[in-house]
Design an enzyme around this catalytic site. Sequence first.
Site, short mmCIF file in Angstrom:
data_model
loop_
_atom_site.label_atom_id
_atom_site.label_comp_id
_atom_site.label_asym_id
_atom_site.label_seq_id
_atom_site.Cartn_x
_atom_site.Cartn_y
_atom_site.Cartn_z
N ARG A 1 49.38 36.21 46.52
CA ARG A 1 49.90 36.54 44.88
C ARG A 1 49.35 37.85 45.30
NH1 ARG A 1 48.35 35.18 39.09
NH2 ARG A 1 46.36 34.64 39.99
N ARG B 1 42.90 28.19 25.60
CA ARG B 1 42.76 27.27 26.99
C ARG B 1 41.39 26.45 26.54
NH1 ARG B 1 43.63 31.53 30.34
NH2 ARG B 1 42.97 30.91 33.05
N LYS C 1 52.92 31.19 34.58
CA LYS C 1 52.94 31.21 32.64
C LYS C 1 53.02 32.75 32.68
CE LYS C 1 48.75 30.13 32.83
NZ LYS C 1 48.21 29.54 33.76
N ARG D 1 44.23 39.66 43.43
CA ARG D 1 42.71 38.92 42.61
C ARG D 1 41.76 38.96 42.73
NH1 ARG D 1 46.01 37.40 37.32
NH2 ARG D 1 44.29 35.55 37.59
N ARG E 1 38.62 27.51 38.76
CA ARG E 1 39.82 28.03 38.00
C ARG E 1 40.74 26.74 37.88
NH1 ARG E 1 42.87 32.37 40.62
NH2 ARG E 1 44.01 32.00 38.24
#
Length: 221
Positions: free
Chosen positions: A132, A93, A18, A165, A176
């Site tokens: 990531r 969300r 996204k 992160r 998540r």
Amino acid sequence: MSDETRRVIFLGPPGAGKGTQAARLASHYGIPRISTGDILREAIARGTALGRQAEPWMEQGGLVPDELLIGIIRERLLQPDCDPGYILDGFPRTIVQAEGFESMVGSGRASDLVVLSVQVPHDELLKRLSGRRWCPSCQATYHIDNSRPRVDAQCDRDGTPLIQREDDKEAAVARRLTEYEKQTAPLIDYYRQRARFRAIDGDRSVETVFQDVQQAVEGEA
Ligand code: AP5
């Protein structure tokens, strides 16, 4: 770029791409990308009251309370740079947030609102999240295999050392993904009925996905 107003919501699980697609689209149309994740991470880094409230939820991969997010978006959309349109990345969300958004701006169906749901298989999401890397200074995103910085482990823009992160670590990722299924996936049906909705196959190259995204926004898909 055109003079048309564009308002786009990106839905999709963590790691679907996204942020990557929203950033491209924002620069293509010259309108702001509003990433609630980036706003919250910046608030945490600056040690603001919002950051202190959000941090425990984010670290564990939970959702930050709806009323905080609705307040952030209400304030952000009043900024004049949103007049020509905006791209929402990470909001709404939950159904409560979607209703809050609708009460701010009116119903999507009768307007220019486009909702894109980016879909990627579970195994690929895990690969993207575990690989990531992120710049804590300018929030640019990289990947150890498919989006490497020019100099190993350093941000291309400002040379800051890249980090993982906190919520990309295994336990937080699992939470998540569960939160996404429970709280966010129901927005797919919600927006199918209320806005111009398009599903996007996100399991292709960034460039190919972007072509679909652009066509969907411009009403050609
Ligand atoms: P947020 O920052 O919004 O995280 P997220 O939704 O979990 O999304 P991600 O940033 O993990 O993934 P993405 O889909 O943007 O993928 P990306 O482009 O980076 O939110 C973080 C937290 O903040 C939440 O958990 C919650 O606590 C809180 N929060 C935020 N908004 C909230 C709200 N509205 N309500 C309540 N709480 C809220 O790509 C991922 C990786 O894949 C990158 O390394 C990238 O390089 C790579 N990649 C991207 N596209 C491709 C591709 N096509 N092929 C291969 N690799 C790709």
